[in-house]
Design a protein around this motif. Structure first.
Motif, short mmCIF file in Angstrom:
data_model
loop_
_atom_site.label_atom_id
_atom_site.label_comp_id
_atom_site.label_asym_id
_atom_site.label_seq_id
_atom_site.Cartn_x
_atom_site.Cartn_y
_atom_site.Cartn_z
N TYR A 343 0.84 -1.21 0.00
CA TYR A 343 0.00 0.00 0.00
C TYR A 343 0.87 1.26 0.00
N ILE A 344 1.98 1.20 0.75
CA ILE A 344 2.89 2.36 0.79
C ILE A 344 3.48 2.61 -0.59
N HIS A 345 3.92 1.52 -1.26
CA HIS A 345 4.52 1.68 -2.58
C HIS A 345 3.48 2.13 -3.62
N LEU A 346 2.26 1.66 -3.44
CA LEU A 346 1.17 2.06 -4.34
C LEU A 346 0.90 3.56 -4.18
N ALA A 347 0.82 4.01 -2.92
CA ALA A 347 0.58 5.44 -2.66
C ALA A 347 1.70 6.27 -3.30
N ASP A 348 2.95 5.81 -3.14
CA ASP A 348 4.11 6.47 -3.77
C ASP A 348 3.89 6.72 -5.25
N ALA A 362 -5.16 4.68 -0.57
CA ALA A 362 -4.23 3.61 -0.20
C ALA A 362 -3.82 3.76 1.27
N TYR A 363 -3.52 5.01 1.68
CA TYR A 363 -3.14 5.22 3.08
C TYR A 363 -4.28 4.89 4.03
N GLN A 364 -5.51 5.29 3.65
CA GLN A 364 -6.64 5.01 4.53
C GLN A 364 -6.82 3.51 4.74
N LYS A 365 -6.64 2.72 3.66
CA LYS A 365 -6.77 1.27 3.80
C LYS A 365 -5.74 0.75 4.80
N LEU A 366 -4.52 1.30 4.70
CA LEU A 366 -3.46 0.87 5.61
C LEU A 366 -3.78 1.24 7.04
#
Length: 469
Positions: A343-348, A362-366
């Motif tokens: 998720y972190i890499h996706l947000a990036d 993506a961050y909210q899901k995390l």
């Protein structure tokens, strides 16, 4: 004498068995389909002598998915393998298979069949004069439990390591026990990234496993990646070349070789290996994540060369490659929704592609994920703080998340970065308004964390004076 009394008796016996149903394997519902895929891949592509166990695990996973008939078929395959491959095979494996049969029949309401398998277990335990009728204590059994735990994800790794340790105490030179132990320690090392420790904890176990299993290319690939972590890239590359020269477990070797070359900045070579591996195991979340990381590295390279202000052709390339990265990251997450780091890499990549709304998603899901370890949360808060500071231009929210990261007291590079990021934001605020009470006290707090007590007191006192006025 009623049916219920029978059932209670059978249940009490089942509880004493050592098998997949009693090993308390921690598996989230959302991980089941990924686990099933990984087990299938392993049966097909990992050259191991330990296939009976993996068919047993497959049976258990099918049962969890509500497919008991198919689960019986997998146990049948395990049994056929036992008869075919291992004439002198360890009794532990038979007991695990029989235990799983007994449990499965019990869940299917076939008590008489369950009892047949309980009797088989009992006879074997008697033969070995085991103090319990249904439990066998032996290093092979600890090893089987270790493999099962190892396959079921990070929350089980500590226990897996303990199982292999226990087995090695009895038989320190056993090649299979030493392989399991080395893999468990390698994976745990990957979790506990502490900057200040020479974290080569798994190098010795890996080297020992290689000495005892000279043909095992998979362990060589793991050792190579670990040596690279420790700055010994040239030595690592020797092991990668050895592993690649060997055709055993090739699909798995490609994964780690690709990781090695990506981190060495040979992105094209890494992608070539990953695409070869993908042909064999197209649904592997691990592979899609690694491919995404290669594209991500390319995006950063172009962006950096363009002085972080890409225009024209550079901008187009970044958008195109970021889209590729995004599609692979999203596929990995469909396969394995608990794969936090992705998720972190996706947000990036969404940020690179200029889509802050998707990055926020993506961050909210995390941030909503229940099962993350503390050190992972630390990094997530830090990254989200950066996102708030630089993309959302919200200093207030950035401060909140840097503080959350710092509150998790585990020492790490992420915590250090959170402290320095917090300090920078607060100093910027104070330049605009030297009388900002909150910023003064937070600055005092950052000095306190860095152990500079005099400076900390100075800022706390300034804040207090303002409060008194």
């Amino acid at each position: 004498h009623s049916m219920n009394a029978d059932e209670d008796q059978v249940k009490a016996r089942l509880a004493q068995l050592r098998c997949h149903f009693t090993w308390k394997l921690l598996i989230e519902d959302t991980e089941l389909s990924d686990l099933e895929n990984r087990v299938f891949d392993e049966i097909e592509f990992l050259d191991t002598k330990f296939n009976v166990g993996i068919h047993n695990l497959l049976a258990y996973v099918k049962h969890l998915n509500g497919h008991n008939k198919e689960a019986l078929e997998s146990l049948k395959e395990a049994e056929d393998l036992m008869q075919a491959e291992h004439a002198g095979q360890s009794d532990a494996m038979k007991l695990v298979t029989w235990g799983n049969y007994a449990w499965l029949y019990y869940h299917m309401g076939r008590l008489a069949d369950a009892q047949i398998y309980l009797d088989k277990v009992e006879n074997t335990c008697k033969k070995f004069a085991s103090p319990s009728c249904y439990t066998m204590e032996c290093p092979e059994m600890d090893c089987e439990e270790g493999w099962a735990l190892l396959k079921c994800g990070g929350k089980n790794y500590e226990r897996a390591k303990a199982c292999f340790e226990k087995a090695l105490e009895v038989d320190p030179e056993n090649p299979e026990f030493s392989t399991g132990y080395a893999i468990a320690v390698y994976r745990l090392d990957g979790f506990n990234k502490t900057p200040h420790v020479d974290e080569a904890f798994c190098v010795q176990p890996l080297k020992r496993a290689i000495r005892l299993n000279p043909e095992d290319a998979y362990i060589k690939a793991l050792l190579a990646v670990k040596l690279q972590d420790l700055g010994q890239e040239a030595e690592g590359e020797k092991y990668i070349e050895e592993a690649l020269a060997n055709t055993s477990s090739q699909t798995y070797v490609f994964r780690y070789a690709a990781k090695f070359y990506r981190r060495k900045d040979s992105i094209d070579k890494a992608l070539q290996l990953l695409k070869m591996a993908l042909r064999a195991t197209p649904s592997s979340a691990f592979l899609h994540h690694q491919i995404g990381l290669c594209y991500r590295a390319q995006v950063y390279k172009i962006s950096k060369t363009a002085g972080w202000q890409p225009r024209g052709r550079d901008r187009e390339n970044i958008d195109r490659i970021a889209r590729l990265a995004i599609s692979h990251f999203e596929f990995a997450l469909e396969q394995k929704p608990t794969f936090g780091i992705v998720y972190i890499h996706l947000a990036d990549m969404y940020i690179q592609a200029g889509n802050n709304r998707k990055a926020e998603d993506a961050y909210q899901k995390l941030l909503c994920m229940k099962s993350l370890e503390e050190e992972n949360m630390q990094e997530i808060y830090f990254r989200y703080g950066r996102f708030q500071e630089f993309q959302k231009k919200s200093e207030a929210d950035a401060i909140i998340y840097y503080l959350k990261a710092i509150k998790i007291e585990k020492p790490s590079w992420v915590r250090d970065k959170s402290i320095s990021s917090l300090e920078k934001v607060v100093l910027r605020k104070l330049q605009r308004n030297p009388e900002d009470m909150e910023s003064l006290s937070i600055l005092g707090f950052t000095y306190k964390l860095k152990g500079e007590m005099n400076k900390a007191l100075e800022y706390y006192e300034r804040a207090l004076r303002l409060a008194a006025d």
